[in-house]
Design a protein around this motif. Structure first.
Motif, PDB file in Angstrom:
ATOM      1  N   UNK A  62       0.827  -1.207   0.000  1.00  0.00           N
ATOM      2  CA  UNK A  62       0.000   0.000   0.000  1.00  0.00           C
ATOM      3  C   UNK A  62       0.864   1.262   0.000  1.00  0.00           C
ATOM      4  N   UNK A  63       1.942   1.256   0.787  1.00  0.00           N
ATOM      5  CA  UNK A  63       2.827   2.425   0.805  1.00  0.00           C
ATOM      6  C   UNK A  63       3.442   2.657  -0.570  1.00  0.00           C
ATOM      7  N   UNK A  64       3.815   1.579  -1.245  1.00  0.00           N
ATOM      8  CA  UNK A  64       4.387   1.701  -2.587  1.00  0.00           C
ATOM      9  C   UNK A  64       3.350   2.247  -3.554  1.00  0.00           C
ATOM     10  N   UNK A  65       2.131   1.747  -3.458  1.00  0.00           N
ATOM     11  CA  UNK A  65       1.054   2.209  -4.332  1.00  0.00           C
ATOM     12  C   UNK A  65       0.809   3.701  -4.152  1.00  0.00           C
ATOM     13  N   UNK A  66       0.927   4.195  -2.931  1.00  0.00           N
ATOM     14  CA  UNK A  66       0.616   5.588  -2.643  1.00  0.00           C
ATOM     15  C   UNK A  66       1.807   6.527  -2.830  1.00  0.00           C
ATOM     16  N   UNK A  67       3.034   5.998  -2.803  1.00  0.00           N
ATOM     17  CA  UNK A  67       4.201   6.875  -2.758  1.00  0.00           C
ATOM     18  C   UNK A  67       5.182   6.724  -3.923  1.00  0.00           C
ATOM     19  N   UNK A  68       5.149   5.604  -4.607  1.00  0.00           N
ATOM     20  CA  UNK A  68       6.205   5.318  -5.564  1.00  0.00           C
ATOM     21  C   UNK A  68       5.967   5.983  -6.916  1.00  0.00           C
ATOM     22  N   UNK A  69       7.047   6.380  -7.561  1.00  0.00           N
ATOM     23  CA  UNK A  69       6.993   6.899  -8.926  1.00  0.00           C
ATOM     24  C   UNK A  69       6.633   5.792  -9.915  1.00  0.00           C
ATOM     25  N   UNK A  70       6.720   4.526  -9.477  1.00  0.00           N
ATOM     26  CA  UNK A  70       6.410   3.384 -10.335  1.00  0.00           C
ATOM     27  C   UNK A  70       5.067   2.753  -9.986  1.00  0.00           C
ATOM     28  N   UNK A  71       4.251   3.470  -9.226  1.00  0.00           N
ATOM     29  CA  UNK A  71       2.976   2.915  -8.758  1.00  0.00           C
ATOM     30  C   UNK A  71       2.062   2.493  -9.905  1.00  0.00           C
ATOM     31  N   UNK A  72       2.171   3.137 -11.052  1.00  0.00           N
ATOM     32  CA  UNK A  72       1.307   2.808 -12.184  1.00  0.00           C
ATOM     33  C   UNK A  72       1.555   1.398 -12.708  1.00  0.00           C
ATOM     34  N   UNK A  73       2.683   0.790 -12.332  1.00  0.00           N
ATOM     35  CA  UNK A  73       2.962  -0.584 -12.743  1.00  0.00           C
ATOM     36  C   UNK A  73       2.113  -1.593 -11.974  1.00  0.00           C
ATOM     37  N   UNK A  74       1.563  -1.192 -10.828  1.00  0.00           N
ATOM     38  CA  UNK A  74       0.794  -2.114  -9.987  1.00  0.00           C
ATOM     39  C   UNK A  74      -0.644  -2.176 -10.494  1.00  0.00           C
ATOM     40  N   UNK A  75      -1.000  -3.296 -11.116  1.00  0.00           N
ATOM     41  CA  UNK A  75      -2.352  -3.467 -11.660  1.00  0.00           C
ATOM     42  C   UNK A  75      -3.344  -3.918 -10.599  1.00  0.00           C
ATOM     43  N   UNK A  76      -2.851  -4.582  -9.572  1.00  0.00           N
ATOM     44  CA  UNK A  76      -3.718  -5.079  -8.515  1.00  0.00           C
ATOM     45  C   UNK A  76      -2.880  -5.573  -7.357  1.00  0.00           C
ATOM     46  N   UNK A  77      -3.520  -5.721  -6.202  1.00  0.00           N
ATOM     47  CA  UNK A  77      -2.829  -6.192  -4.995  1.00  0.00           C
ATOM     48  C   UNK A  77      -3.671  -7.279  -4.338  1.00  0.00           C
ATOM     49  N   UNK A  78      -3.019  -8.366  -3.953  1.00  0.00           N
ATOM     50  CA  UNK A  78      -3.636  -9.395  -3.118  1.00  0.00           C
ATOM     51  C   UNK A  78      -3.019  -9.284  -1.735  1.00  0.00           C
ATOM     52  N   UNK A  79      -3.866  -9.061  -0.734  1.00  0.00           N
ATOM     53  CA  UNK A  79      -3.401  -8.889   0.637  1.00  0.00           C
ATOM     54  C   UNK A  79      -3.893 -10.044   1.506  1.00  0.00           C
ATOM     55  N   UNK A  80      -2.992 -10.602   2.295  1.00  0.00           N
ATOM     56  CA  UNK A  80      -3.342 -11.668   3.227  1.00  0.00           C
ATOM     57  C   UNK A  80      -3.076 -11.173   4.646  1.00  0.00           C
ATOM     58  N   UNK A  81      -4.095 -11.196   5.491  1.00  0.00           N
ATOM     59  CA  UNK A  81      -3.974 -10.700   6.868  1.00  0.00           C
ATOM     60  C   UNK A  81      -3.278  -9.344   6.887  1.00  0.00           C
ATOM     61  N   UNK A  82      -3.774  -8.369   6.152  1.00  0.00           N
ATOM     62  CA  UNK A  82      -3.002  -7.139   5.922  1.00  0.00           C
ATOM     63  C   UNK A  82      -2.945  -6.216   7.125  1.00  0.00           C
TER      64      UNK A  82
END
Length: 220
Positions: A62-82
């Protein structure tokens, strides 16, 4: 599912190099290691990734999705016990140990203080409440699948449920009934796999039209 996999290590996890203070920063610095992994993929021609994160790994995602310059590469996230809220986690663990839940909140305040964080051996203060609020309530456009055990005493299920309700259009929550933390796959591997396959197939599989065109070209 035909996907290439990259197993990402992050600082202080036992495989990656340690940070200077050799302390966990609860995802506040570790997300840069996931960003490095995205750069690794990009350098080799990759353009899109689905990130899987267990527990702290979900914080990092989540931090990468919100902060990274490369966040657009993330198409989706699967979280387990997040871990979406560290304050909720620290309060839950204090309660489980028979201590006042407020002790967890006091730890959050301690880690945010420059002087007190140094006493704990952490090189930089951790703004946990600010990061928690951003993860839980910030804007979200990326599809997320959460797999979480309702009986997880360490990472409260209620936080996942609240996050899913807040972001109902983007987040799917699949509940498990087991004991312990990050034991969802161990308790029900078939249900876990089916949930991931269905989520991925619904959102990311090529359309029937594309599949038909590819088949025709192959036949030719």
């Amino acid at each position: 599912m035909g996907l290439n996999s990259l197993i990402v290590s992050y600082r202080n996890d036992g495989d990656a190099p340690a940070s200077a203070d050799r302390r966990s920063h609860l995802g506040e610095s570790e997300w840069r290691d996931l960003e490095d992994a995205l750069q690794f993929v990009s350098d080799r021609g990759g353009t899109k990734c689905i990130v899987f994160g267990w527990s702290l790994g979900a914080t990092i995602a989540m931090n990468t999705l919100q902060r990274s310059r490369l966040a657009s590469m993330i198409s989706g996230i699967v979280m387990v016990s997040p871990v979406l809220s560290w304050e909720a986690v620290l309060r839950a663990n204090a309660r489980h140990q028979g201590w006042p839940p407020n002790l967890g909140s006091q730890v959050v305040s301690l880690l945010g203080s420059k002087e007190l964080s140094r006493l704990a051996g952490i090189s930089t203060p951790l703004k946990i409440r600010q990061a928690d609020a951003s993860r839980l309530g910030g804007p979200l456009k990326t599809p997320i699948l959460i797999l979480h055990n309702r009986n997880d005493w360490s990472v409260p299920f209620e936080t996942s449920a609240r996050f899913a309700e807040t972001h109902a259009e983007q987040v799917e929550l699949v509940e498990f009934e087991c004991s312990g933390h990050t034991q969802e796959w161990n308790s029900d591997p078939v249900g876990w796999d089916l949930a991931v396959r269905r989520w991925y197939g619904r959102l990311f599989q090529p359309s029937a039209t594309v599949g038909k065109a590819e088949k025709t070209a192959g036949d030719i």
